[in-house]
Design an enzyme around this catalytic site. Structure first.
Site, PDB file in Angstrom:
ATOM      1  N   VAL A 106      35.691  23.019  51.229  1.00 53.74           N
ATOM      2  CA  VAL A 106      37.123  22.871  50.996  1.00 53.74           C
ATOM      3  C   VAL A 106      37.630  23.895  49.992  1.00 53.74           C
ATOM      4  O   VAL A 106      38.654  24.543  50.206  1.00 53.74           O
ATOM      5  CB  VAL A 106      37.446  21.440  50.509  1.00 53.74           C
ATOM      6  CG1 VAL A 106      38.914  21.314  50.130  1.00 53.74           C
ATOM      7  CG2 VAL A 106      37.089  20.427  51.578  1.00 53.74           C
ATOM      8  N   GLU A 137      36.418  26.627  46.446  1.00 46.49           N
ATOM      9  CA  GLU A 137      35.358  27.278  45.680  1.00 46.49           C
ATOM     10  C   GLU A 137      35.954  27.840  44.408  1.00 46.49           C
ATOM     11  O   GLU A 137      37.011  28.475  44.430  1.00 46.49           O
ATOM     12  CB  GLU A 137      34.707  28.392  46.504  1.00 46.49           C
ATOM     13  CG  GLU A 137      33.573  29.095  45.805  1.00 46.49           C
ATOM     14  CD  GLU A 137      32.907  30.138  46.678  1.00 46.49           C
ATOM     15  OE1 GLU A 137      32.027  30.866  46.176  1.00 46.49           O
ATOM     16  OE2 GLU A 137      33.287  30.237  47.865  1.00 46.49           O
ATOM     17  N   GLY A 138      35.311  27.556  43.280  1.00 50.64           N
ATOM     18  CA  GLY A 138      35.801  28.020  41.995  1.00 50.64           C
ATOM     19  C   GLY A 138      34.715  28.695  41.196  1.00 50.64           C
ATOM     20  O   GLY A 138      33.619  28.973  41.697  1.00 50.64           O
ATOM     21  N   GLY A 139      35.038  28.954  39.924  1.00 45.17           N
ATOM     22  CA  GLY A 139      34.091  29.653  39.077  1.00 45.17           C
ATOM     23  C   GLY A 139      32.908  28.803  38.670  1.00 45.17           C
ATOM     24  O   GLY A 139      31.870  29.347  38.280  1.00 45.17           O
ATOM     25  N   VAL A 165      33.744  22.507  46.276  1.00 45.28           N
ATOM     26  CA  VAL A 165      34.230  21.209  46.736  1.00 45.28           C
ATOM     27  C   VAL A 165      34.034  21.155  48.239  1.00 45.28           C
ATOM     28  O   VAL A 165      34.525  22.026  48.970  1.00 45.28           O
ATOM     29  CB  VAL A 165      35.713  20.980  46.371  1.00 45.28           C
ATOM     30  CG1 VAL A 165      36.199  19.641  46.928  1.00 45.28           C
ATOM     31  CG2 VAL A 165      35.906  21.025  44.870  1.00 45.28           C
ATOM     32  N   LYS A 196      32.273  17.170  44.803  1.00 40.65           N
ATOM     33  CA  LYS A 196      32.377  18.276  43.861  1.00 40.65           C
ATOM     34  C   LYS A 196      30.972  18.593  43.347  1.00 40.65           C
ATOM     35  O   LYS A 196      30.321  17.748  42.731  1.00 40.65           O
ATOM     36  CB  LYS A 196      33.312  17.893  42.710  1.00 40.65           C
ATOM     37  CG  LYS A 196      33.678  19.040  41.790  1.00 40.65           C
ATOM     38  CD  LYS A 196      34.712  18.573  40.767  1.00 40.65           C
ATOM     39  CE  LYS A 196      35.174  19.706  39.877  1.00 40.65           C
ATOM     40  NZ  LYS A 196      36.191  19.243  38.889  1.00 40.65           N
ATOM     41  N   ASP A 206      45.423  19.338  30.647  1.00 45.55           N
ATOM     42  CA  ASP A 206      45.420  20.405  31.652  1.00 45.55           C
ATOM     43  C   ASP A 206      46.277  20.000  32.848  1.00 45.55           C
ATOM     44  O   ASP A 206      45.888  20.188  34.004  1.00 45.55           O
ATOM     45  CB  ASP A 206      43.988  20.715  32.100  1.00 45.55           C
ATOM     46  CG  ASP A 206      43.877  22.074  32.788  1.00 45.55           C
ATOM     47  OD1 ASP A 206      44.798  22.907  32.584  1.00 45.55           O
ATOM     48  OD2 ASP A 206      42.899  22.299  33.518  1.00 45.55           O
TER      49      ASP A 206
END
Length: 798
Positions: free
Chosen positions: A60, A62-64, A68, A82, A185
């Site tokens: 779904v 993609e991050g640093g 997910v 996650k 945040d």
């Protein structure tokens, strides 16, 4: 050659050892990688999280710090997984903190639900794998929705407020914890839309904390923490200028909410200039803003630089509840329906109960998919839908305005801000209690509106043998349409435009298909009290019964009743048969049955109130009349002329087995006067023979409208319609006092009525054999009965 054989043997040995060392998990990973190369994604890996086995479906986001995935369990339920690989100890502690916060807020409807987690520490690589299984929000993040909308189809004000309200409720749940939890945040990337629950939910609690920094003494520690876990454009001034020496607590979330609201509206950050602009609180609302002044004031109310003067989350929700306006209701996104409601004030009552059929289908918009690192879902950009809620709508004023940039069409729906507090909260109330955060009965397909303003200035009068005065001067419009609602409305319709023009609230909907009796009169009183006391005598005003007049010497066939000594019994008997609902004026809202006379026999009682009552079949009413000769029959099946007068005359009449009246007839038509009533039964010309006399009552069913309302005619010709010349029944006289006064003799051919105490048998005209719960007896002049098997009385008087 020998070297070649040696190389081959070594290769086979290594390959054999490798095969022996392959585990089932490695095989699954390899198969998943191969299948992923074919399909374009890594699919098929299986995870075991707290005893729950899930399988990857697709990637779904993609991050640093991780990925997910959309996963499916063995029962075909979809979740978001996650998966993160963490080496820094600070990041690991942040993930553990996020898990702890989500567990505390697991049951909140505006927080993404944590289904399970697993932490795998690898001491060799000093890397920790963290798995978090969460509910799957298929609608994507707010950022995804905004990007899909594009520059020229930005979010409408009601949509922004729908999102903002859900976010505020999620923040409220965090700030209500002890000690309070600050998210720190809040941004559009961390707000997800869950289509299955029709809510916007907060996610990504890695920056949340219960810490409170006193920057005067903890400046260095606070600076490192802020730089690591917060986003610059959403930081509060006390987080940017640490030399102010101000305490950093949960109010930083309120500032971030203001920035989030600004960006949803104008697609830019209010402080995109950086730290200096934040410190000076230097933001500007665009000159071409399409939003209302109230919306701009809401932003100004939130973005206060001094944290001690900045509102709390409770203050913010109370402010939302105030400015929404209690007399304005929810909106409709794609269609407009004007719904008139009942507004029963002290002096004027316009009873236009129009229950209009509403079919609102949201428009589907095909949009490109955009994922964010904080999203746990793929966006589905169809406009979210919500169904109806049950509520009480107590309003004083209702106006209808056309579409303007600051207003949108009204909708027969509950306003979203009714979720924040009690529905009866006025627009100027400021409750110290936090509003409710639940939106109930989302899938309830019926709207029950109860428009009752209990503002009647009624004198407390005795119901027994007293002349009553009512302080209400009412003007009633007899328009009652009973239709069905079929609502499929947009979620964002729950918001009003917050413009400068109030909107009309929805009209009442009668979901009960039982008996409707409309108390429609030209100058009557509203019996709106919740108890039986203080309602006054029902017969103290002849205008409440229109054609009910005092005894006269000349007139058409009259039921002449002297109501000076009328006894009104407010009985508490209720039945499970037909319900008599007053849809015109919402009168008689007390939960008690009303009948004329205090003596009731086993035959039952004709009831009229908003509670369930029955209309028993084959009942006899003693009218205490003495006919001197048999009268010809009247056929009122034409539903016109004086038949309408009959039905309206019986709007508020409750006939028990002990009711009484006398009958006289003459050539003229009576005039209205106090303390009595008149029922005019004028035959139609089609029911007269060549000599001018009336034809016998026919037994054929007559159609009143397309819904086939059937008149209650006699179906058994062997029964007698004549008066019952049995022994005089004088027992009822004590029940009604001087309810009947003999009228003076009048001539219509040779007909005379001079003394009471004979029974009028109405068995044949009031006998109903159908299921009472499906019957509709609507005694109103202008009533449209859309229920099948509606029956109207056809009185045959002999």
């Amino acid at each position: 050659m020998n070297r070649f054989l040696e190389f081959s043997n070594n290769f086979l040995e290594v390959a054999g050892n490798t095969i022996n060392n392959i585990s089932s998990k490695s095989i699954t990973d390899n198969v998943g990688n191969v299948w992923g190369n074919i399909t374009g994604g890594r699919v098929g890996q299986v995870y075991d999280i707290n005893g729950r086995r899930v399988t990857e479906v697709k990637l779904v986001a993609e991050g640093g710090f991780g990925f997910v995935y959309l996963v499916r369990d063995d029962y075909n339920n979809m979740y978001a997984l996650k998966r993160m690989f963490i080496q820094e100890r600070e990041r690991l502690e942040a993930m553990k903190n996020e898990i702890d916060v989500m567990q505390k807020l697991r049951n909140n409807p505006n927080i993404v639900k944590l289904e399970g987690f697993k932490i795998n520490e690898n001491r060799n690589t000093r890397e920790t794998e963290v798995l978090m299984l969460m509910e799957y929000c298929s609608g994507g993040s707010v950022l995804d929705i905004m990007n899909a909308r594009g520059e020229f189809t930005r979010l409408e004000e009601r949509e922004i407020l729908a999102i903002f309200s859900d976010v505020c409720n999620g923040v409220l749940a965090m700030h209500q914890q002890q000690p309070p939890i600050a998210h720190r945040d809040l941004k559009i990337e961390n707000v997800l839309y869950c289509e299955h629950s029709n809510r916007y939910k907060l996610c990504d609690f890695g920056s949340s904390t219960i810490k409170t920094f006193n920057t005067a003494t903890e400046r260095g520690k606070a600076e490192d923490d802020i730089n690591m876990f917060t986003t610059l454009f959403y930081r509060a001034p006390e987080m940017v200028d640490l030399y102010r020496g101000q305490i950093i607590d949960e109010k930083v979330d309120v500032w971030a909410l203001g920035c989030l609201l600004f960006k949803m509206a104008f697609y830019v950050d209010p402080f995109d200039g950086g730290s200096l602009q934040i410190i000076n609180n230097n933001y500007k609302i665009p000159d071409n803003s399409k939003y209302s002044n109230n919306f701009h004031k809401l932003i100004q109310f939130i973005l206060v630089a001094d944290p001690t003067q900045r509102p709390s989350i409770n203050d913010l929700l109370n402010y939302l509840n105030e400015i929404r306006g209690s007399s304005r209701r929810g909106l409709q996104t794609f269609s407009s329906n004007n719904n008139n409601s009942n507004n029963n004030s002290n002096n004027n009552s316009n009873n236009n109960s129009n229950n209009n059929s509403v079919n609102n289908s949201s428009n589907s918009i095909n949009r490109p998919i955009r994922t964010s690192s904080s999203s746990n879902s793929t966006p589905n950009f169809n406009s979210p839908n919500t169904n109806n809620n049950n509520y009480n709508n107590n309003n004083n004023n209702s106006k209808n305005y056309g579409n303007t940039p600051n207003s949108t069409p009204p909708n027969a729906k509950k306003n979203i801000f009714d979720i924040l507090g009690d529905d009866t909260t006025s627009s100027t109330s400021n409750s110290n209690n936090s509003p409710s955060v639940s939106r109930n009965n989302i899938n309830n397909n019926s709207n029950n509106f109860n428009n009752n303003n209990n503002n009647n200035n009624n004198n407390n009068n005795n119901n027994n043998n007293n002349n009553n005065n009512n302080n209400n001067n009412n003007t009633n419009n007899n328009n009652s349409n009973n239709n069905n609602y079929n609502n499929n409305n947009n979620k964002f319709d729950e918001f009003e435009s917050w413009g400068n023009t109030p909107l009309q609230h929805p009209s009442p909907s009668n979901s009960n298909s039982n008996v409707i009796i409309n108390n429609t009169n030209s100058s009557g009183k509203n019996n709106q009290n919740k108890s039986n006391s203080g309602n006054g005598n029902f017969f103290d005003n002849d205008f409440e019964f229109e054609g009910f007049v005092s005894p006269t010497t000349n007139g058409s066939t009259n039921f002449e009743v002297n109501t000076t000594n009328t006894n009104v019994s407010l009985n508490s008997s209720t039945h499970s048969s037909s319900s008599f609902n007053n849809s015109s004026n919402n009168n008689n809202t007390n939960n008690s049955s009303v009948s004329v006379g205090s003596s009731i026999n086993n035959s039952g009682t004709r009831l009229m109130n908003n509670s369930s009552g029955s209309l028993p079949q084959s009942r006899q009413s003693s009218f205490n009349s003495t006919p001197q000769q048999q009268q010809q029959q009247f056929n009122s099946s034409t539903n016109s002329g004086s038949y309408n007068n009959l039905t309206s005359s019986f709007n508020n009449l409750n006939i028990s087995t002990s009711s009484s009246a006398s009958i006289s007839s003459s050539g003229g038509v009576s005039n209205n006067s106090d303390n009595s009533w008149n029922v005019t039964l004028t035959p139609s010309q089609s029911n007269k023979n060549s000599t001018g006399n009336l034809k016998p009552l026919n037994n054929n069913n007559n159609n009143n409208n397309n819904n086939n309302n059937r008149f209650a005619n006699n179906t058994n010709s062997s029964r007698d319609y004549s008066f019952d010349f049995s022994s005089p029944n004088t027992s009822n006289n004590n029940d009604f006092g001087s309810f009947v006064q003999p009228s003076s003799s009048s001539s219509l051919n040779t007909t005379h009525f001079s003394k009471p105490n004979y029974n009028v048998n109405l068995n044949q005209t009031t006998s109903m054999t159908n299921n009472y719960n499906n019957n509709n007896y609507n005694n109103n002049n202008n009533s449209n009965n859309n229920n099948n098997n509606s029956k109207v009385f056809d009185f045959g008087i002999l």
